[in-house]
Enzyme design. Structure first.
Site, PDB file in Angstrom:
ATOM      1  N   ARG A 208      38.069 -29.841  26.086  1.00  0.00           N
ATOM      2  CA  ARG A 208      36.664 -29.603  26.415  1.00  0.00           C
ATOM      3  C   ARG A 208      35.809 -30.502  25.539  1.00  0.00           C
ATOM      4  NH1 ARG A 208      34.020 -23.803  25.561  1.00  0.00           N
ATOM      5  NH2 ARG A 208      34.069 -24.453  23.378  1.00  0.00           N
TER       6      ARG A 208
ATOM      7  N   ARG B 218      38.834 -26.426  21.948  1.00  0.00           N
ATOM      8  CA  ARG B 218      37.416 -26.432  21.540  1.00  0.00           C
ATOM      9  C   ARG B 218      37.219 -27.553  20.520  1.00  0.00           C
ATOM     10  NH1 ARG B 218      37.981 -20.433  21.867  1.00  0.00           N
ATOM     11  NH2 ARG B 218      36.259 -19.656  23.130  1.00  0.00           N
TER      12      ARG B 218
ATOM     13  N   ARG C 121      25.601 -12.817  22.115  1.00  0.00           N
ATOM     14  CA  ARG C 121      27.003 -12.476  21.850  1.00  0.00           C
ATOM     15  C   ARG C 121      27.331 -12.328  20.368  1.00  0.00           C
ATOM     16  NH1 ARG C 121      29.988 -18.125  23.720  1.00  0.00           N
ATOM     17  NH2 ARG C 121      31.652 -17.637  22.262  1.00  0.00           N
TER      18      ARG C 121
ATOM     19  N   GLU D 141      29.981 -20.854  32.985  1.00  0.00           N
ATOM     20  CA  GLU D 141      29.571 -19.898  31.951  1.00  0.00           C
ATOM     21  C   GLU D 141      28.062 -19.659  31.949  1.00  0.00           C
ATOM     22  OE1 GLU D 141      30.768 -21.421  28.105  1.00  0.00           O
ATOM     23  OE2 GLU D 141      30.228 -23.459  28.618  1.00  0.00           O
TER      24      GLU D 141
ATOM     25  N   CYS E 100      38.910 -18.696  30.496  1.00  0.00           N
ATOM     26  CA  CYS E 100      39.249 -18.933  29.086  1.00  0.00           C
ATOM     27  C   CYS E 100      38.379 -18.154  28.119  1.00  0.00           C
ATOM     28  CB  CYS E 100      39.208 -20.416  28.764  1.00  0.00           C
ATOM     29  SG  CYS E 100      37.566 -21.121  28.965  1.00  0.00           S
TER      30      CYS E 100
ATOM     31  N   ASN F 111      32.605 -15.465  27.759  1.00  0.00           N
ATOM     32  CA  ASN F 111      31.850 -15.162  26.527  1.00  0.00           C
ATOM     33  C   ASN F 111      30.378 -15.475  26.736  1.00  0.00           C
ATOM     34  OD1 ASN F 111      34.389 -14.761  25.551  1.00  0.00           O
ATOM     35  ND2 ASN F 111      34.487 -16.705  24.455  1.00  0.00           N
ATOM     36  N   ASP F 112      30.126 -16.664  27.265  1.00  0.00           N
ATOM     37  CA  ASP F 112      28.738 -17.041  27.527  1.00  0.00           C
ATOM     38  C   ASP F 112      28.230 -16.437  28.833  1.00  0.00           C
ATOM     39  OD1 ASP F 112      27.731 -18.585  25.362  1.00  0.00           O
ATOM     40  OD2 ASP F 112      29.180 -20.134  25.876  1.00  0.00           O
TER      41      ASP F 112
HETATM   42  C1  PEP Z   1      33.124 -18.932  26.795  1.00  0.00           C
HETATM   43  O1  PEP Z   1      31.902 -19.069  26.712  1.00  0.00           O
HETATM   44  O2  PEP Z   1      33.683 -17.957  27.343  1.00  0.00           O
HETATM   45  C2  PEP Z   1      34.026 -19.935  26.208  1.00  0.00           C
HETATM   46  C3  PEP Z   1      35.313 -19.889  26.397  1.00  0.00           C
HETATM   47  O3  PEP Z   1      33.449 -20.890  25.431  1.00  0.00           O
HETATM   48  P1  PEP Z   1      32.971 -20.627  23.930  1.00  0.00           P
HETATM   49  O4  PEP Z   1      33.473 -19.282  23.501  1.00  0.00           O
HETATM   50  O5  PEP Z   1      33.550 -21.722  23.118  1.00  0.00           O
HETATM   51  O6  PEP Z   1      31.492 -20.691  24.049  1.00  0.00           O
HETATM   52 MG    MG Z   2      31.020 -20.942  26.101  1.00  0.00          MG
END
Ligand code: PEP
Ligand code: MG
Length: 580
Positions: free
Chosen positions: A335, A299, A468, A434, A505, A457-458
């Site tokens: 990324r 990241r 979130r 995502e 991820c 996550n997104d």
């Molecule tokens: C996600 O969105 O799952 C991700 C891995 O990216 P981030 O948590 O950095 O938004």
């Molecule tokens: Mg993300």
């Protein structure tokens, strides 16, 4: 002893002294004074009250001039609090009888009143709570004067309590000094939580009012596994947590040394790739130590956050090459900048957006700042001459964004060609899946890139329309929602059909509760926080694909995400009881 329940976001246990970081980021010290000092301390408190009252009266007068008497009346309440005989008596008792320093006595007394006002259920009184905090702060400012301590001057280990910590504040914490933290707000997949896991700092968030209920210097316990904070624990509780803390560390160490050099393969021979997510350059070492097969997600926005400014091409290039050296041949997925949302913003000059999660974040930001993007693309390309580098574009929502990102990458390649600088001409290009629109057309997008990385996550946030990072809706954030599972299945299948690598991820990968389900959905590559890798490997090496298929079939047949989660937790508990 008081127990508070929040959201567990970073595992582990800590017992220590609270360091309350209020909005002005200073610490309220707690000291027990010698009897000879009590008179002077009382006088110090009296003087602080006088100074604070004079200040309030001044503010009131100038406010009255500007907006009239009616509005200035609000300061009457502050003056009244500064004179209130009951509050005074309580502060003085804490100084004279309990022998506490004035700052601590003031903070305890005002917080107790705030708690009382809040819990009486009287609307008028609960509105006065913020006035109490205001007056407390004013008094503390006078008492502390220039002696305010900040996070950067910590000498002893502490547990931080704050309303909120930004991801970059968290990234700058020193885990030797900050042994745990707890915040009023936040969610499990917020970047503050992710960084806490990366630094292996136990943390609990979404506690509501923890930062105002506790005073600096109080003894507390943080249980990052169950999301619990215990204030002034009794002897028995302390003993229990000392034991838990020791066995938690021993379990982690044992698992790591036992599994570090063996592959993640199921009992019947299905191989799974386990990579690590990192935020900070120094985490590469711990990823390798925990047995990661590479970095599945770097990241890079945290490179920008740390310095508070964009790193130069050379600085970025060096950071990537450093990672590659430590990885000794293992892959590094970089990324590109994913700013915005709950994450880092670059510079104060960025306009405030009404809805940043849906705003100019991530790849959209990079497209609007081509000079910044070009520097990063060049740095990644140059690093690719030194090892297995792959580039990953975040927040892609459709085909045109892939075309545009690839065009810009191509332009950066041509520049390097002209300058005679070496890079890997076949640099693998991947995209994060995502955003639901990308997930739905994954079959089409798979034809354009070499790999997918699913960001649950997104993806969960956007699919379910649940922020979130907002603890008020944390109970609605459900990775096992049937809509999410359908999307995951489609993306993994689309990747397999196109013959490209599909990695996941998001935080789902790092939670052993979901490991069987993800394998059952066809996933063969996961990327998680480094410390989660041994546990994941243990689960993978303990199961057979028959068990995985049976578990997944049952989970997919369920309509209620909570039931699915409970079922998966139970299955994981049967396999790895020590971790739950
Ligand atoms: C996600 O969105 O799952 C991700 C891995 O990216 P981030 O948590 O950095 O938004
Ligand atoms: Mg993300």
């Amino acid at each position: 002893m008081e127990i508070k329940k929040g959201i567990a976001v970073s595992p582990g246990y800590a017992i220590g002294e609270a360091f309350v970081l209020d909005s002005e980021s200073y610490r309220i010290p707690k000291r027990v004074l010698a009897p000879a000092m009590l008179e002077a301390e009382t006088e110090r408190y009296r003087k602080a009250c006088e100074a604070a009252s004079a200040e309030v009266a001044g503010v009131q007068a100038s406010f009255e001039k500007k907006v009239g008497k009616a509005y200035a009346a609000i300061f009457e309440a502050h003056l009244w609090m500064l004179k209130d005989p009951q509050i005074h008596a309580e502060v003085l008792r804490r100084i004279r009888e309990q022998r506490f320093n004035a700052e601590y006595a003031v903070s305890r007394a005002f917080r107790r009143y705030a708690w009382m006002f809040r819990s009486m259920g009287d609307e008028h009184l609960s509105l006065r709570v913020s006035d109490l905090y205001d007056v407390e702060k004013r008094l503390l400012r006078h008492l502390l004067g220039q002696k305010r301590e900040s996070l950067t001057t910590l000498t002893d280990p502490v547990i931080i309590l704050a309303h909120d910590l930004t991801p970059s504040q968290t990234a700058s914490l020193d885990p030797k000094k900050v042994i745990a933290f707890a915040t009023d707000v936040g969610g499990r997949t917020s970047h503050t939580a992710i960084v806490a896991r990366a630094l292996e700092i136990p943390a609990v968030v979404g506690l509501g009012t923890v930062s105002t209920d506790i005073s600096g210097g109080d003894r507390i316990v943080i249980d990052g596994n169950r999301g619990v904070v215990i204030i002034s624990p009794d002897g028995e509780t302390l003993k229990k947590y000392e034991g838990l803390s020791t066995s938690f560390r021993a379990f982690g160490k044992r698992l790591t040394s036992e599994l570090k050099d063996v592959p993640a393969v199921t009992k019947d021979g299905t191989r799974v790739e386990l990579m690590a997510n990192i935020e900070l350059p120094e985490e590469v070492e711990s990823a390798v130590r925990y047995g990661a097969e590479g970095i599945g997600l770097y990241r890079t926005e945290f490179l920008y956050a740390r310095e508070g400014a964009a790193p130069t091409e050379m600085e970025q290039f060096k950071a990537y090459v450093h990672a590659l050296r430590t990885l000794s041949g293992r892959p590094l997925v970089v990324r590109t900048l994913d700013v915005g949302g709950d994450k880092v913003m670059l510079g104060e000059s960025q306009p405030q957006e009404p809805n940043p999660i849906l705003g100019c974040r991530s790849l959209r930001f990079s497209f609007q700042h081509p000079a910044l993007f070009r520097i990063q693309l060049r740095a990644v390309l140059r690093a690719s001459a030194f090892g297995d580098v792959r580039i990953l574009f975040p927040m892609v929502s459709g085909l045109q964004e892939i075309d545009r990102a690839k065009d810009l990458l191509k332009a950066a390649m041509e520049e390097l060609d002209r300058e005679g600088i070496l890079y890997n001409k076949d640099l693998p290009v991947g995209i994060m899946i995502e955003v639901p629109s990308a997930a739905l057309i994954a079959d089409r997008l798979a034809k354009e890139v070499q790999f997918f990385s699913i960001g649950t996550n997104d993806l969960v946030q956007y699919t379910l329309a649940v922020d979130r990072v907002n603890e008020r809706v944390a109970n609605l954030y459900k990775p096992t929602h049937p809509a999410v599972l359908r999307l995951l299945k489609h993306v993994i299948q689309s990747g397999a059909d196109a013959g490209i690598r599909v990695n996941l991820c998001g935080e789902m990968s790092g939670d052993p509760v979901y490991t069987m389900l993800l394998l059952g959905l066809g996933l063969r590559s996961m990327s998680a926080s480094p410390f989660a890798i041994p546990e994941l490997k243990k689960v993978i090496r303990t199961v057979s694909m028959d068990e995985v298929r049976e578990t997944t079939e049952k989970a997919l047949a369920m309509d209620d995400p909570d039931q699915t989660s409970a079922f998966l937790s139970e299955r994981a508990r049967q396999i790895l009881p020590e971790a739950f």
